[in-house]
Design a protein around this motif. Structure first.
Motif, PDB file in Angstrom:
ATOM      1  N   UNK A  56       1.018  -1.566   0.433  1.00  0.00           N
ATOM      2  CA  UNK A  56      -0.108  -0.300   0.059  1.00  0.00           C
ATOM      3  C   UNK A  56       0.478   1.219   0.184  1.00  0.00           C
ATOM      4  N   UNK A  57       1.766   1.243   0.596  1.00  0.00           N
ATOM      5  CA  UNK A  57       2.587   2.290   0.457  1.00  0.00           C
ATOM      6  C   UNK A  57       3.296   2.691  -0.583  1.00  0.00           C
ATOM      7  N   UNK A  58       3.897   1.156  -0.938  1.00  0.00           N
ATOM      8  CA  UNK A  58       5.002   1.210  -2.556  1.00  0.00           C
ATOM      9  C   UNK A  58       4.056   2.213  -2.952  1.00  0.00           C
ATOM     10  N   UNK A  59       2.215   1.264  -3.318  1.00  0.00           N
ATOM     11  CA  UNK A  59       1.319   2.463  -4.004  1.00  0.00           C
ATOM     12  C   UNK A  59       1.778   3.181  -3.706  1.00  0.00           C
ATOM     13  N   UNK A  60       1.405   4.550  -2.467  1.00  0.00           N
ATOM     14  CA  UNK A  60       0.961   5.829  -2.226  1.00  0.00           C
ATOM     15  C   UNK A  60       1.772   6.491  -3.107  1.00  0.00           C
ATOM     16  N   UNK A  61       3.133   6.155  -2.515  1.00  0.00           N
ATOM     17  CA  UNK A  61       4.474   7.094  -3.023  1.00  0.00           C
ATOM     18  C   UNK A  61       4.394   7.157  -4.460  1.00  0.00           C
ATOM     19  N   UNK A  62       4.718   6.078  -5.078  1.00  0.00           N
ATOM     20  CA  UNK A  62       4.131   6.059  -6.670  1.00  0.00           C
ATOM     21  C   UNK A  62       3.323   6.830  -7.317  1.00  0.00           C
ATOM     22  N   UNK A  63       1.983   6.951  -6.842  1.00  0.00           N
ATOM     23  CA  UNK A  63       1.094   7.542  -7.179  1.00  0.00           C
ATOM     24  C   UNK A  63       0.902   9.368  -7.186  1.00  0.00           C
ATOM     25  N   UNK A  64       1.512   9.161  -5.875  1.00  0.00           N
ATOM     26  CA  UNK A  64       1.745  10.617  -6.088  1.00  0.00           C
ATOM     27  C   UNK A  64       2.668  11.221  -6.050  1.00  0.00           C
ATOM     28  N   UNK A  65       4.102  10.422  -6.884  1.00  0.00           N
ATOM     29  CA  UNK A  65       5.305  11.642  -7.069  1.00  0.00           C
ATOM     30  C   UNK A  65       5.506  11.148  -8.846  1.00  0.00           C
ATOM     31  N   UNK A  66       3.762  10.226  -9.127  1.00  0.00           N
ATOM     32  CA  UNK A  66       4.334  10.505 -10.520  1.00  0.00           C
ATOM     33  C   UNK A  66       3.303  11.632 -11.112  1.00  0.00           C
ATOM     34  N   UNK A  67       2.025  12.303 -10.014  1.00  0.00           N
ATOM     35  CA  UNK A  67       1.195  12.814 -10.664  1.00  0.00           C
ATOM     36  C   UNK A  67       2.296  14.525 -10.584  1.00  0.00           C
ATOM     37  N   UNK A  68       3.078  14.388  -9.429  1.00  0.00           N
ATOM     38  CA  UNK A  68       3.672  16.269  -9.118  1.00  0.00           C
ATOM     39  C   UNK A  68       4.707  15.903 -10.341  1.00  0.00           C
ATOM     40  N   UNK A  69       5.411  14.891 -11.032  1.00  0.00           N
ATOM     41  CA  UNK A  69       5.940  14.985 -11.774  1.00  0.00           C
ATOM     42  C   UNK A  69       5.492  15.321 -12.958  1.00  0.00           C
ATOM     43  N   UNK A  70       4.244  14.611 -12.901  1.00  0.00           N
ATOM     44  CA  UNK A  70       2.838  15.552 -14.460  1.00  0.00           C
ATOM     45  C   UNK A  70       2.840  16.404 -14.169  1.00  0.00           C
ATOM     46  N   UNK A  71       2.612  16.775 -12.939  1.00  0.00           N
ATOM     47  CA  UNK A  71       1.816  18.488 -12.923  1.00  0.00           C
ATOM     48  C   UNK A  71       2.990  19.041 -13.797  1.00  0.00           C
ATOM     49  N   UNK A  72       4.719  18.887 -12.802  1.00  0.00           N
ATOM     50  CA  UNK A  72       4.683  19.822 -13.002  1.00  0.00           C
ATOM     51  C   UNK A  72       6.052  20.048 -14.731  1.00  0.00           C
ATOM     52  N   UNK A  73       5.883  19.304 -15.308  1.00  0.00           N
ATOM     53  CA  UNK A  73       6.690  18.595 -16.576  1.00  0.00           C
ATOM     54  C   UNK A  73       5.560  18.908 -17.694  1.00  0.00           C
ATOM     55  N   UNK A  74       3.659  19.207 -17.272  1.00  0.00           N
ATOM     56  CA  UNK A  74       2.955  19.130 -17.695  1.00  0.00           C
ATOM     57  C   UNK A  74       2.829  21.220 -17.672  1.00  0.00           C
ATOM     58  N   UNK A  75       3.241  21.535 -16.409  1.00  0.00           N
ATOM     59  CA  UNK A  75       3.967  23.422 -15.995  1.00  0.00           C
ATOM     60  C   UNK A  75       4.635  23.776 -17.826  1.00  0.00           C
ATOM     61  N   UNK A  76       5.946  23.130 -17.989  1.00  0.00           N
ATOM     62  CA  UNK A  76       7.216  23.534 -18.735  1.00  0.00           C
ATOM     63  C   UNK A  76       6.452  23.324 -20.465  1.00  0.00           C
ATOM     64  N   UNK A  77       5.725  22.282 -21.069  1.00  0.00           N
ATOM     65  CA  UNK A  77       5.501  21.328 -21.876  1.00  0.00           C
ATOM     66  C   UNK A  77       4.053  21.386 -22.931  1.00  0.00           C
ATOM     67  N   UNK A  78       3.558  21.258 -21.776  1.00  0.00           N
ATOM     68  CA  UNK A  78       2.266  21.699 -21.785  1.00  0.00           C
ATOM     69  C   UNK A  78       1.360  20.197 -23.032  1.00  0.00           C
ATOM     70  N   UNK A  79       0.405  20.725 -23.930  1.00  0.00           N
ATOM     71  CA  UNK A  79       0.358  20.042 -25.021  1.00  0.00           C
ATOM     72  C   UNK A  79       1.115  18.737 -25.637  1.00  0.00           C
ATOM     73  N   UNK A  80       2.679  18.844 -25.392  1.00  0.00           N
ATOM     74  CA  UNK A  80       3.331  18.578 -26.264  1.00  0.00           C
ATOM     75  C   UNK A  80       4.364  17.501 -25.231  1.00  0.00           C
ATOM     76  N   UNK A  81       3.548  17.586 -23.916  1.00  0.00           N
ATOM     77  CA  UNK A  81       4.804  16.614 -22.943  1.00  0.00           C
ATOM     78  C   UNK A  81       4.668  15.420 -22.928  1.00  0.00           C
ATOM     79  N   UNK A  82       4.991  14.897 -23.085  1.00  0.00           N
ATOM     80  CA  UNK A  82       5.788  13.651 -23.223  1.00  0.00           C
ATOM     81  C   UNK A  82       6.551  12.253 -22.337  1.00  0.00           C
ATOM     82  N   UNK A  83       5.714  11.236 -22.568  1.00  0.00           N
ATOM     83  CA  UNK A  83       6.143  10.068 -20.896  1.00  0.00           C
ATOM     84  C   UNK A  83       8.004  10.623 -20.954  1.00  0.00           C
ATOM     85  N   UNK A  84       8.873  10.587 -21.678  1.00  0.00           N
ATOM     86  CA  UNK A  84      10.211  10.857 -21.494  1.00  0.00           C
ATOM     87  C   UNK A  84      10.366  12.476 -20.893  1.00  0.00           C
TER      88      UNK A  84
END
Lengths: 368, 368
Positions: free
Chosen positions: A323-351
């Motif tokens: 459960x801890x692994x899932x919560x931590x992984x989910x939260x970090x992905x969301x934070x990283x995706x949010x940061x990437x989207x701030x910079x790249x907007x619609x052209x944000x890719x997984x890399x």
């Protein structure tokens, strides 16, 4: 969000035509359409604050202190089982994400076709060209080739802190038979298994591979979750009681942990349900699920180490490492995706998101 | 445009030689030469303001709102059919451009030789090594290999919002026969098809593949357009009546949409003609046509979604999704090329332009 975007749409159309009534109606119709087809109301019910996980504190509690006395491998050794003739990006995303978060070693076990391509993406990965697909194996050779494939992975098994089974695995029957055997070996060795992508296709049709294994994590998306619910509970997905249905599903599969991906991610081990609703990114480019599976594998390994070191006196709740692994992984992905989207907007890719994993974790728990 | 560059040329020569008369004559000769070889007078006739598309408002109207409740795939799933022993860049440019604009998933169906190379360009693409060329297929095997190739693509067909046929396809007869069958399958499944490059060579010789299909878009350059006009209208290109000839050509092919690339891009579906004359870049590096085909595929898909969501009450004109896709794709490429050229000048390459697609779209319709 919908209204805000609706208003943007409205402004644009006004400037285009000066026709307020029609555009307001268009916005309203668009909202009604999205609500109808995407079940927005149902998803909103999942955001009940009392279920929300304390993700930042969990990330701080389980992420290991970087200590110069530690040796290579102590921060995590992850193996991804995936990569075939068609898919090479998915296993790369899962394996490189594990390293970017802080794992020491990341292996990929894939087919020969996929190996040279995955190696070319990054010299950081250890890529084993050991899996075989039906088209390259004659019927008479299948038995001994299968034994060789399983033996090749098994000689490494004891060294791994977690397996990720599924990213870019494909659906070749012979390959999936070999992967079933690899999962049985991992289970015998008590190695945790995160199952995603085509691994979920395999597991949904062979539930015994994970049923009753407390170190198994399934990470289904909306379509994979629908198939699991139909197969195990013999009914349709019920978003009016998303928590209860997820709890029942995890219990029915013998207490495995399920991370249901969606607008809010929901996690259950059949005993409790937690949600992660931190805002991520509206971009849905393929590959984000692979980042999640690699991240969950690392955080699960860290949580287990942490619980072992603290002899069970962990200062956070819940205390189940899956459960801890899932919560931590989910939260970090969301934070990283949010940061990437701030910079790249619609052209944000997984890399782009992967490049933000490190800084997002550093922001929550600085390395030193 | 010509005069501007002529003046730059003049300044350079002055500082180099201090010989005003000679350089003025050089500029004049240069203008006369370019006018003669590029038919600028004819092309200038294409820039009639009354035909100019309202590209920015079209881009704003059809680009979907980014909403967190949407799932992977809802912002577009594109497939490029192309990539052979000789060509690997073109299908990559088309497929990655689709992702950079905002599509969720981008597939490439190519030959085995091309697949590992295209995969190595980017882990973001899903590359299927399924096409075959004559040199690798014996005459007796052709029938069943052809059936297998078509079946491999067809099992994915229903998932795609648009096919791009042609970038780096090559002209191998066996491969083109298979692609003809794939186009027939796409048409049966009502999947839109953007045809460029060697796909236009195929279609010009087999007009029945697209004739009468309203979801087909042809994107010919000056040479490909010349061959189409000769084949269909049995005459030469007439720049004195470029609009009328394009309208007639599109009508003669049963109402397909044609995007004629040039100094101004002209678009017609046999009913109307629109032009896009936004200034792009004087750089003519290879690959820009591939960006365009991938972009048009995404915008066409978005225009169709938008029309569906708004139940036909689209607030812009024209309302044919193929025309809207062409206008949006042409306008965005020109803006991105202009931005890339500002930074890179003569060294501008196609990858530089692709890197400017996201910011150029963001500039017109911010993601949020």
């Amino acid at each position: 969000m919908l209204v805000k975007h609706g208003m943007n749409h409205l402004t644009v159309l006004n400037s285009a035509r000066n026709h307020k009534l029609a555009t307001s109606l268009a916005v309203l119709r668009r909202q009604q359409f999205l609500t109808r087809v995407l079940g927005v109301r149902g998803e909103d019910r999942m955001q009940d604050p009392k279920f929300e996980a304390d993700a930042d504190n969990i990330l701080r509690a389980i992420t290991p202190v970087l200590d110069p006395t530690r040796h290579k491998g102590q921060a995590g050794k992850i193996a991804v089982i995936g990569g075939c003739r068609e898919y090479t990006g998915a296993p790369y995303f899962a394996a490189i994400s594990a390293l970017k978060i802080g794992a020491d070693l990341s292996h990929v076990f894939c087919t020969k076709d996929a190996a040279s391509v995955i190696k070319s993406y990054s010299p950081e990965l250890i890529v084993h060209p050991v899996l075989e697909e039906s088209y390259s194996v004659g019927d008479r050779d299948k038995d001994h080739i299968s034994r060789n494939v399983v033996a090749e992975v098994d000689k490494w098994m004891e060294r791994f802190d977690c397996l990720v089974v599924g990213p870019g695995l494909g659906r070749d029957p012979f390959l999936l038979d070999c992967v079933s055997e690899i999962m049985k070996q991992a289970r015998q060795s008590n190695v945790p298994i995160v199952v995603d992508g085509d691994g979920l296709f395999l597991v949904t049709n062979s539930l015994e591979l994970v049923s009753g294994y407390p170190l198994a994590i399934l990470t289904p998306n909306v379509y994979e979750y629908k198939r699991l619910v139909q197969k195990v509970l013999n009914c349709e997905v019920n978003d009016q009681d998303a928590h209860g249905q997820l709890l029942l599903l995890a219990k029915q599969i013998g207490g495995v942990t399920i991370l249901r991906k969606g607008k809010s991610d929901l996690v259950s081990d059949g005993e409790i349900v937690k949600s992660v609703s931190i805002y991520g990114s509206p971009r849905r480019c393929g590959g984000q699920g692979d980042i999640l599976s690699g991240s969950v594998a690392v955080f699960l390994s860290w949580a287990r180490q942490c619980i072992l070191a603290d002899e069970g006196n962990l200062s956070i709740s819940p205390t189940n490492p899956t459960i801890l692994g899932c919560i931590a992984g989910s939260a970090l992905l969301r934070k990283a995706a949010s940061l990437a989207f701030e910079n790249r907007k619609r052209s944000t890719l997984t890399t782009d998101i992967i490049e933000c994993l490190g800084i997002s974790l550093e922001d929550i728990c600085p390395a030193c």
